[in-house]
Design an enzyme around this catalytic site. Structure first.
Site, PDB file in Angstrom:
ATOM      1  N   ARG A 144       0.973  -1.171   0.064  1.00 15.10           N
ATOM      2  CA  ARG A 144      -0.098   0.014  -0.067  1.00 15.10           C
ATOM      3  C   ARG A 144       0.895   1.294  -0.139  1.00 15.10           C
ATOM      4  O   ARG A 144       0.589   2.103  -0.581  1.00 15.10           O
ATOM      5  CB  ARG A 144      -0.698   0.020   1.293  1.00 15.10           C
ATOM      6  CG  ARG A 144      -1.491   1.207   1.796  1.00 15.10           C
ATOM      7  CD  ARG A 144      -2.456   1.917   0.416  1.00 15.10           C
ATOM      8  NE  ARG A 144      -2.843   3.397   0.937  1.00 15.10           N
ATOM      9  CZ  ARG A 144      -2.082   4.464   0.293  1.00 15.10           C
ATOM     10  NH1 ARG A 144      -1.049   4.599  -0.268  1.00 15.10           N
ATOM     11  NH2 ARG A 144      -2.725   5.638   0.670  1.00 15.10           N
ATOM     12  N   HIS A 163       3.641   6.054  -4.331  1.00 16.50           N
ATOM     13  CA  HIS A 163       4.792   6.325  -5.476  1.00 16.50           C
ATOM     14  C   HIS A 163       5.044   5.557  -6.494  1.00 16.50           C
ATOM     15  O   HIS A 163       6.276   5.479  -6.802  1.00 16.50           O
ATOM     16  CB  HIS A 163       6.042   6.696  -4.309  1.00 16.50           C
ATOM     17  CG  HIS A 163       5.845   7.483  -3.130  1.00 16.50           C
ATOM     18  ND1 HIS A 163       5.644   8.691  -3.081  1.00 16.50           N
ATOM     19  CD2 HIS A 163       5.556   7.092  -1.942  1.00 16.50           C
ATOM     20  CE1 HIS A 163       5.395   9.164  -1.890  1.00 16.50           C
ATOM     21  NE2 HIS A 163       5.483   8.149  -1.149  1.00 16.50           N
TER      22      HIS A 163
END
Length: 135
Positions: free
Chosen positions: A93, A98
């Site tokens: 997660r 990113h």
């Protein structure tokens, strides 16, 4: 924290979990499916650890300040069955925030589809049973 608020959060969580499961069953014809599943995964995971935290606080367990601490305590309490997989889920997660690598996104998608969606669904059922006991 009151019981009504817990039930409301559980309802929100169950809805998110169902939507994630639905998304994992969509045929992969376009990259947008990966994106949508990962976004639903992010949302559902966030709801999951916050719901676990809220429930544990209701039962008197406090000082849970992070997802990792909450997952560990939820495992100890018996809310979740595989603490290591939940930690892996938390790490994935965190990666999704990113994520720019298509191959990594596909690997996480496969884990969501084959492992994480089941763990998230199981949490919903477990919490539903636990809340029935206190209602």
């Amino acid at each position: 924290m009151n019981k009504e608020r817990l039930f409301e959060k559980l309802s929100d969580y169950r809805r998110a979990s169902r939507r994630l499961n639905e998304a994992t069953r969509i045929q992969l014809d376009d990259d947008i499916v990966y994106d949508g599943v990962i976004q639903r995964f992010e949302f559902t995971f966030e709801l999951s650890w916050k719901l676990m935290k809220m429930y544990l606080e209701y039962t008197g367990i406090s000082e849970l300040k992070s997802p990792r601490a909450t997952i560990r305590e939820a495992y100890t309490y018996g809310l979740i069955e595989d603490g290591d997989q939940w930690i892996d889920m938390m790490i994935d997660r965190n990666k999704t925030s990113h994520l720019y690598d298509e191959e990594e996104a596909k690997l996480i998608y496969k884990k969501v589809k084959n492992i994480y969606s089941n763990l998230l669904s199981n949490l919903g059922r477990t919490l539903e049973e636990e809340l029935k006991k206190i209602w």
